[in-house]
Motif scaffolding. Structure first.
Motif, PDB file in Angstrom:
ATOM      1  N   CYS A 159      -4.195  29.285  -2.077  1.00  0.00           N
ATOM      2  CA  CYS A 159      -4.267  30.542  -2.824  1.00  0.00           C
ATOM      3  C   CYS A 159      -5.321  30.470  -3.921  1.00  0.00           C
ATOM      4  N   ALA A 160      -5.420  29.297  -4.577  1.00  0.00           N
ATOM      5  CA  ALA A 160      -6.413  29.122  -5.633  1.00  0.00           C
ATOM      6  C   ALA A 160      -7.822  29.243  -5.073  1.00  0.00           C
ATOM      7  N   LEU A 161      -8.059  28.592  -3.938  1.00  0.00           N
ATOM      8  CA  LEU A 161      -9.379  28.661  -3.309  1.00  0.00           C
ATOM      9  C   LEU A 161      -9.729  30.089  -2.933  1.00  0.00           C
ATOM     10  N   TRP A 162      -8.766  30.796  -2.392  1.00  0.00           N
ATOM     11  CA  TRP A 162      -9.000  32.189  -1.980  1.00  0.00           C
ATOM     12  C   TRP A 162      -9.287  33.071  -3.192  1.00  0.00           C
ATOM     13  N   SER A 163      -8.489  32.942  -4.262  1.00  0.00           N
ATOM     14  CA  SER A 163      -8.671  33.786  -5.440  1.00  0.00           C
ATOM     15  C   SER A 163      -9.993  33.510  -6.145  1.00  0.00           C
ATOM     16  N   LEU A 164     -10.377  32.236  -6.209  1.00  0.00           N
ATOM     17  CA  LEU A 164     -11.583  31.879  -6.944  1.00  0.00           C
ATOM     18  C   LEU A 164     -12.865  32.202  -6.179  1.00  0.00           C
ATOM     19  N   THR A 165     -12.752  32.419  -4.866  1.00  0.00           N
ATOM     20  CA  THR A 165     -13.947  32.703  -4.067  1.00  0.00           C
ATOM     21  C   THR A 165     -14.006  34.136  -3.558  1.00  0.00           C
ATOM     22  N   ARG A 166     -12.964  34.911  -3.711  1.00  0.00           N
ATOM     23  CA  ARG A 166     -12.937  36.248  -3.106  1.00  0.00           C
ATOM     24  C   ARG A 166     -13.911  37.210  -3.770  1.00  0.00           C
ATOM     25  N   ASP A 167     -14.332  36.937  -4.999  1.00  0.00           N
ATOM     26  CA  ASP A 167     -15.277  37.824  -5.672  1.00  0.00           C
ATOM     27  C   ASP A 167     -16.731  37.442  -5.426  1.00  0.00           C
ATOM     28  N   PHE A 195      -9.812  35.391 -11.281  1.00  0.00           N
ATOM     29  CA  PHE A 195     -10.090  34.089 -11.894  1.00  0.00           C
ATOM     30  C   PHE A 195      -8.817  33.463 -12.447  1.00  0.00           C
ATOM     31  N   TRP A 196      -8.048  34.249 -13.196  1.00  0.00           N
ATOM     32  CA  TRP A 196      -6.829  33.688 -13.782  1.00  0.00           C
ATOM     33  C   TRP A 196      -5.771  33.419 -12.725  1.00  0.00           C
ATOM     34  N   ASP A 197      -5.697  34.256 -11.701  1.00  0.00           N
ATOM     35  CA  ASP A 197      -4.773  33.974 -10.598  1.00  0.00           C
ATOM     36  C   ASP A 197      -5.118  32.639  -9.951  1.00  0.00           C
ATOM     37  N   GLY A 198      -6.413  32.437  -9.697  1.00  0.00           N
ATOM     38  CA  GLY A 198      -6.836  31.210  -9.026  1.00  0.00           C
ATOM     39  C   GLY A 198      -6.654  29.973  -9.876  1.00  0.00           C
ATOM     40  N   THR A 199      -7.054  30.039 -11.132  1.00  0.00           N
ATOM     41  CA  THR A 199      -6.928  28.850 -11.984  1.00  0.00           C
ATOM     42  C   THR A 199      -5.472  28.522 -12.276  1.00  0.00           C
ATOM     43  N   THR A 200      -4.624  29.543 -12.421  1.00  0.00           N
ATOM     44  CA  THR A 200      -3.196  29.280 -12.641  1.00  0.00           C
ATOM     45  C   THR A 200      -2.572  28.630 -11.417  1.00  0.00           C
ATOM     46  N   ALA A 201      -2.924  29.132 -10.229  1.00  0.00           N
ATOM     47  CA  ALA A 201      -2.405  28.521  -9.001  1.00  0.00           C
ATOM     48  C   ALA A 201      -2.884  27.076  -8.871  1.00  0.00           C
ATOM     49  N   LEU A 202      -4.149  26.837  -9.215  1.00  0.00           N
ATOM     50  CA  LEU A 202      -4.690  25.485  -9.149  1.00  0.00           C
ATOM     51  C   LEU A 202      -3.982  24.563 -10.142  1.00  0.00           C
ATOM     52  N   GLY A 203      -3.782  25.027 -11.363  1.00  0.00           N
ATOM     53  CA  GLY A 203      -3.097  24.219 -12.362  1.00  0.00           C
ATOM     54  C   GLY A 203      -1.664  23.921 -11.966  1.00  0.00           C
ATOM     55  N   THR A 204      -0.981  24.894 -11.384  1.00  0.00           N
ATOM     56  CA  THR A 204       0.396  24.688 -10.946  1.00  0.00           C
ATOM     57  C   THR A 204       0.454  23.656  -9.827  1.00  0.00           C
ATOM     58  N   ALA A 205      -0.489  23.749  -8.888  1.00  0.00           N
ATOM     59  CA  ALA A 205      -0.536  22.762  -7.801  1.00  0.00           C
ATOM     60  C   ALA A 205      -0.769  21.357  -8.347  1.00  0.00           C
ATOM     61  N   LEU A 206      -1.654  21.232  -9.319  1.00  0.00           N
ATOM     62  CA  LEU A 206      -1.916  19.917  -9.920  1.00  0.00           C
ATOM     63  C   LEU A 206      -0.669  19.369 -10.600  1.00  0.00           C
ATOM     64  N   MET A 207       0.073  20.236 -11.282  1.00  0.00           N
ATOM     65  CA  MET A 207       1.304  19.790 -11.928  1.00  0.00           C
ATOM     66  C   MET A 207       2.317  19.299 -10.900  1.00  0.00           C
ATOM     67  N   LEU A 208       2.315  19.915  -9.733  1.00  0.00           N
ATOM     68  CA  LEU A 208       3.241  19.493  -8.677  1.00  0.00           C
ATOM     69  C   LEU A 208       2.832  18.152  -8.068  1.00  0.00           C
ATOM     70  N   LEU A 209       1.516  17.915  -7.958  1.00  0.00           N
ATOM     71  CA  LEU A 209       1.014  16.756  -7.221  1.00  0.00           C
ATOM     72  C   LEU A 209       0.773  15.510  -8.066  1.00  0.00           C
ATOM     73  N   MET A 210       0.571  15.677  -9.355  1.00  0.00           N
ATOM     74  CA  MET A 210       0.176  14.533 -10.170  1.00  0.00           C
ATOM     75  C   MET A 210       1.225  13.433 -10.144  1.00  0.00           C
ATOM     76  N   PRO A 211       0.827  12.194  -9.738  1.00  0.00           N
ATOM     77  CA  PRO A 211       1.777  11.085  -9.717  1.00  0.00           C
ATOM     78  C   PRO A 211       1.920  10.474 -11.113  1.00  0.00           C
ATOM     79  N   HIS A 212       3.093   9.935 -11.395  1.00  0.00           N
ATOM     80  CA  HIS A 212       3.337   9.304 -12.695  1.00  0.00           C
ATOM     81  C   HIS A 212       4.166   8.036 -12.496  1.00  0.00           C
TER      82      HIS A 212
END
Length: 212
Positions: A159-167, A195-212
């Motif tokens: 979704c992030a890729l789509w939102s950030l490239t659709r314009d 832009f904000w839809d895409g970056t928010t989706a990207l940030g949320t995905a990173l929060m889900l994936l980041m290992p700790h």
């Protein structure tokens, strides 16, 4: 400051900006109807919660009520997809709102995971506290929970890729508009929303994936 804390700092700044944008659109904008205002306010609440989630001081808010709130928000987007519209457009309207629903579902899943980690902290003492402080930590979660987090993360990345490239087409040389260009011209008028839809989706995905 560790590399992880640096990334979380950047994500906090991103979500803080998204919260400001959502609040501005939900309160100050004259164009959205009641559904649009609620959408923006839900995004504002999610962005604020995501901004403070990585930090120990951000864990002052109880996790379980957040889980219930964001689970309800995830249902809001598909359920209200046809509000004010003809039922003829229901499938397309639901699909259009799925990225927003996925973001809310990811938030609900992370707060649910944090609540489980808090219970481990009470049972096991300080060693578990380090892991509880990081919402992206998946250790100890059932395999089904890990699979759900991975599916949500991959969907949000798409979704992030789509939102950030659709314009991008609006950057092409100007030409005479046709009937098929209506969507492109509308996107050109509101590029920051995508832009904000895409970056928010990207940030949320990173929060889900980041290992700790």
């Amino acid at each position: 400051m560790s590399a992880t804390d640096t990334v979380y700092g950047m994500l906090t700044a991103l979500f803080a900006g998204a919260a400001v944008h959502g609040l501005r659109q939900g309160v100050l904008s004259r164009s959205p109807g009641w559904r649009g205002r609620v959408d923006h306010l839900l995004h504002t609440a999610m962005a604020l919660a995501m901004a403070v989630m990585p930090w120990s001081w951000g864990r002052a808010l109880p996790e379980s009520p957040q889980t219930v709130f964001f689970a309800a928000a995830a249902l809001w987007f598909p359920v209200t997809a046809t509000a004010g519209r003809s039922r003829t457009y229901r499938p397309a309207a639901v699909v259009e709102r799925l990225p927003h629903a996925a973001g809310m579902a990811a938030m609900a899943w992370m707060t649910h995971s944090m609540a489980g980690s808090s219970h481990e902290t009470l049972a096991d003492g300080p060693p578990a506290a380090h892991h509880a402080a990081h919402p992206g930590h998946l250790a100890g979660q059932p395999e089904s929970g890990e699979a759900l987090g991975a599916v949500l993360a991959l969907f949000l990345l798409a979704c992030a890729l789509w939102s950030l490239t659709r314009d991008l087409p609006v950057l092409r040389p100007a030409r005479h508009a046709t009937a098929d260009d209506t969507g492109v011209l509308a996107a050109a008028g509101q590029p920051y929303g995508h832009f904000w839809d895409g970056t928010t989706a990207l940030g949320t995905a990173l929060m889900l994936l980041m290992p700790h």
